[in-house]
Design a protein around this motif. Structure first.
Motif, PDB file in Angstrom:
ATOM      1  N   ASP A 523      37.623  37.772  36.554  1.00 22.74           N
ATOM      2  CA  ASP A 523      38.732  37.898  35.627  1.00 22.74           C
ATOM      3  C   ASP A 523      38.326  37.789  34.219  1.00 22.74           C
ATOM      4  O   ASP A 523      38.953  38.677  33.395  1.00 22.74           O
ATOM      5  N   ALA A 549      44.372  39.923  40.899  1.00 24.22           N
ATOM      6  CA  ALA A 549      45.314  40.921  40.495  1.00 24.22           C
ATOM      7  C   ALA A 549      45.403  41.211  38.988  1.00 24.22           C
ATOM      8  O   ALA A 549      45.535  42.355  38.345  1.00 24.22           O
ATOM      9  N   ARG A 550      45.053  39.912  38.382  1.00 26.83           N
ATOM     10  CA  ARG A 550      45.063  39.881  36.717  1.00 26.83           C
ATOM     11  C   ARG A 550      43.876  40.706  36.462  1.00 26.83           C
ATOM     12  O   ARG A 550      43.834  41.196  35.358  1.00 26.83           O
ATOM     13  N   LEU A 552      42.484  42.934  37.815  1.00 26.76           N
ATOM     14  CA  LEU A 552      42.604  44.515  38.017  1.00 26.76           C
ATOM     15  C   LEU A 552      43.209  45.118  36.931  1.00 26.76           C
ATOM     16  O   LEU A 552      43.060  46.249  36.869  1.00 26.76           O
ATOM     17  N   GLN A 553      44.326  44.334  36.517  1.00 22.73           N
ATOM     18  CA  GLN A 553      45.202  44.902  35.345  1.00 22.73           C
ATOM     19  C   GLN A 553      44.331  45.007  34.234  1.00 22.73           C
ATOM     20  O   GLN A 553      44.603  46.108  33.439  1.00 22.73           O
ATOM     21  N   SER A 554      43.324  44.246  34.094  1.00 23.79           N
ATOM     22  CA  SER A 554      42.374  44.299  32.765  1.00 23.79           C
ATOM     23  C   SER A 554      41.550  45.492  33.027  1.00 23.79           C
ATOM     24  O   SER A 554      41.251  46.220  31.978  1.00 23.79           O
ATOM     25  N   ALA A 556      42.284  48.124  34.489  1.00 23.08           N
ATOM     26  CA  ALA A 556      43.059  49.477  34.128  1.00 23.08           C
ATOM     27  C   ALA A 556      42.938  50.061  32.857  1.00 23.08           C
ATOM     28  O   ALA A 556      43.619  51.142  32.504  1.00 23.08           O
ATOM     29  N   LEU A 575      48.159  43.038  45.553  1.00 31.39           N
ATOM     30  CA  LEU A 575      47.518  43.445  44.566  1.00 31.39           C
ATOM     31  C   LEU A 575      48.603  43.591  43.271  1.00 31.39           C
ATOM     32  O   LEU A 575      48.311  43.972  42.108  1.00 31.39           O
ATOM     33  N   GLY A 578      48.692  46.359  40.070  1.00 26.88           N
ATOM     34  CA  GLY A 578      47.488  46.365  39.662  1.00 26.88           C
ATOM     35  C   GLY A 578      46.616  47.826  39.830  1.00 26.88           C
ATOM     36  O   GLY A 578      46.246  48.486  39.133  1.00 26.88           O
ATOM     37  N   GLN A 581      48.641  50.861  38.218  1.00 29.84           N
ATOM     38  CA  GLN A 581      48.283  50.609  36.841  1.00 29.84           C
ATOM     39  C   GLN A 581      46.747  51.350  36.476  1.00 29.84           C
ATOM     40  O   GLN A 581      46.665  52.217  35.790  1.00 29.84           O
TER      41      GLN A 581
END
Length: 682
Positions: A523, A549-550, A552-554, A556, A575, A578, A581
């Motif tokens: 992460d 999932a955090r 994964l958002q990064s 994106a 997920l 994530g 996005q």
């Protein structure tokens, strides 16, 4: 391979690679010729002196022995991770546990890739000095050892899933040299078998003694991952082993040319650094000057010069014959061509041929040692011949070196860390590409030298580097500011030191952190990438655990992404948004691997179908919630899709496989499924 190499005769003196320094000669061609003569005299490919050839007496013959792998010395890649027993190289140790059953079994050895899909991905690399490659290139290898020395008569490889990738079998002899016992042809790979098999090709006849084998693989024709259950070495043992070892040592003491040793020789002729003067040269050169023909060997003129040599040179020679004294035709020689044209011709030779050409004449030596021919160096295809002496020779020639590949070299101590550091100190300051994959000679001091000397690197590849003890202190790589590609596949490192490198290299485009170890906080890595490496094109996080999932958002926020491998690294039940996005913000995605990402929901699959317009490769292996309805949506809405992996998706029932086969033909997509191997195991 045969190479003629010049090395400094006094290695204790200065590191200055001056061309006027007296040299010593490493005559690789003579070595090969003498070895072949001895092999013919001994009736086979012998690593031993003819006096040490196996005798017919019972006392020397020993007994016939079949033995299985005792341990693994080296390998290039594996599907599993070291602290697991699933799909790792160690699974080839001992007797077969699954053969003759066919299917996917975690208790076997499985490599990382199959087919040519990885070469079609945005992260694909081009081989350095590609002319060195053999006709059948090696993609992966494993080196194993057995308990007893034998004269090999058979090597059996037990293949239990997608067989047909084995292309070479090597043996390491008592003389500390490798020899190829068997090599595949194109026809051997044309139609891979569809059942488990005990693969035992006919070996070359030999009297060498070995207990170490190297098996090489080419996956280009495979439909899916190959799996190896066991390897067996068969042959006769040798009694009086100590006597044979003593004889071998005496033989090499008396005949040092049988090894890659430095022998005294006269100094080489002075190198030629420029074309002949206008008042010299043969008839072709004179005629070209008369016509004011000036070949352009620069980047823009390379194509035209190549076309002239291929298409017009013969006609030019016919139309411009010169008379000698008005009575007879002048003798036209290849050496009459201008220096630049000969240099261009030799630039297409592989390294082996280039060294051989240098033995023809002084002129060809001058050309074959020109620094322009050594701007790229790859010893990867010559891993079995790479040595400290050869590095020393190449350091004298490669004064304009830009790209270097020493992958797979030095596995059994032929390359010393000291000589490697010396080579980098002399020739590493202009390097832009450096590949050191599976180089077992690397240590902390070597990595420190890379960080200090090679500050112009655009690419650094350290795949599968030694980890016992851990060697990579990334703080010494802090000087690297221009990296565009960093490959740390299956190499352990610390989170903080990696973050520092990411922050320093903001032009990074390709990053491989697969199998990076459980100590890395992915992460944090994802957040750093989103902040400092927004030009990233490909990212491989295969089995890089603890991405949430955090994270994964990064990811994106990496809008230039074209390739993302998240296989086995997302373990959360959901997920969230994530994946939505990621697909929304990264419209250029061409390859997306979600192998065993259990949190993928039907809604996520709907997003893939709606937003994956540019997807070419999609891996959904092991996803639990996928149905054939969602598969159809993806096929309908992803027009560029070429490969779809649906293996081990439990919701794809047997009744759906016939439908998948029809869809594969209808949409021209290679759909991977579990049906093929299931039909063999039922």
């Amino acid at each position: 391979m045969s190479l003629l190499a010049y090395v400094p005769s006094n290695r204790s003196e200065s590191n200055d690679p001056s061309d006027t320094e007296p040299d010593a000669l490493v005559d690789f061609t003579a070595m090969l010729r003498q070895r072949n003569e001895r092999q013919r005299e001994c009736g086979g490919f012998s690593w031993l002196n003819c006096d040490n050839k196996m005798k017919t007496e019972h006392s020397d013959q020993g007994y016939y022995l079949e033995q299985y792998v005792l341990g693994v010395l080296d390998f290039s890649s594996q599907y599993g991770i070291d602290y697991s027993i699933s799909y790792t190289a160690a699974n080839v140790i001992g007797r077969p546990t699954k053969y003759p059953a066919y299917g996917d079994y975690p208790e076997t050895f499985t490599m990382r890739t199959y087919g040519d899909w990885w070469q079609k991905a945005p992260s694909a690399t081009h081989e350095i000095q590609a002319q060195n490659l053999p006709k059948l290139a090696t993609h992966d290898y494993i080196v194993v050892f057995f308990e007893e020395f034998v004269v090999p008569s058979e090597v059996a490889i037990f293949e239990t899933f997608n067989p047909g990738a084995v292309i070479r079998i090597w043996a390491y002899g008592m003389t500390k040299h490798w020899t190829c016992l068997w090599e595949a042809s194109d026809s051997d790979l044309a139609q891979p078998p569809s059942d488990a098999r005990r693969f035992a090709p006919t070996l070359k006849k030999t009297t060498m003694i070995t207990k170490t084998l190297r098996i090489e693989f080419n996956h280009s024709q495979l439909n899916y991952y190959a799996e190896i259950d066991a390897i067996m070495l068969c042959g006769r043992t040798v009694s009086g082993m100590q006597n044979l070892l003593d004889k071998e040592q005496r033989m090499h003491h008396n005949q040092p040319t049988q090894r890659l040793e430095v022998t005294p020789s006269t100094p080489p002729p002075p190198p030629v650094h420029a074309p002949m003067a206008e008042t010299s040269g043969g008839p072709i050169s004179c005629k070209l000057r008369t016509l004011k023909f000036q070949p352009n060997c620069g980047e823009d003129g390379a194509t035209k010069l190549h076309e002239f040599i291929n298409n017009d040179l013969g006609q030019f020679l016919l139309e411009n014959r010169l008379e000698d004294g008005g009575n007879s035709s002048a003798r036209l020689l290849l050496t009459d061509l201008p220096f630049e044209i000969l240099l261009r011709i030799l630039s297409y030779l592989d390294l082996k041929s280039l060294f051989r050409v240098g033995q023809v004449s002084r002129i060809f030596y001058d050309i074959s040692t020109h620094p322009l021919l050594y701007g790229e160096l790859s010893l990867k295809p010559y891993w079995h011949l790479a040595s400290s002496e050869l590095l020393c020779t190449l350091a004298r020639r490669a004064t304009m070196l830009r790209k270097l590949d020493l992958s797979w070299c030095g596995g059994l101590g032929n390359v010393s860390p000291t000589e490697f550091k010396k080579f980098l100190t002399q020739r590493g300051d202009n390097l832009t590409h450096l590949r050191l994959n599976s180089c077992k000679f690397l240590n902390a001091s070597c990595i420190e030298t890379v960080g200090i000397v090679c500050d112009n690197l655009n690419e650094l590849s350290l795949r599968n580097c030694p980890t016992d003890p851990p060697l990579l202190n990334f703080s010494c790589l802090a000087n690297l500011k221009n990296l565009e590609r960093l490959d740390l596949f299956q190499t352990l490192f610390e989170t903080e030191l990696l973050l520092s490198m990411l922050e320093s290299n903001r032009k990074l485009k390709h990053l491989n952190l697969a199998f990076c170890g459980v100590s890395v906080n992915m992460d944090m890595v994802a957040a750093h990438l989103a902040t400092y490496n927004t030009q990233l094109i490909s990212l491989d996080l295969w089995k890089a655990h603890f991405l949430t999932a955090r994270g994964l958002q990064s990811l994106a926020r990496l809008h230039q992404l074209e390739e993302l491998d998240l296989g086995w690294c997302l373990r959360e039940a959901s997920l969230g948004d994530g994946l939505f996005q990621l697909l929304s913000n990264c419209p250029k995605l061409r390859k997306l691997f979600l192998s065993a990402v259990r949190g993928t929901t039907e809604r996520d699959l709907t997003h893939i179908a709606a937003l994956g317009k540019n997807l070419e490769q999609l891996d959904l292996m092991g996803i639990l919630n996928i149905t054939h309805e969602r598969v159809y949506d993806i096929l309908m809405n992803c027009p560029k899709l070429e490969m779809l992996d649906l293996s081990f998706c439990d919701n794809i029932m047997d009744r759906d496989f016939d439908v998948l086969t029809d869809w594969s033909r209808q949409f021209n997509v290679d759909i991977k499924s579990s049906r093929n191997w299931r039909t063999h195991t039922q």
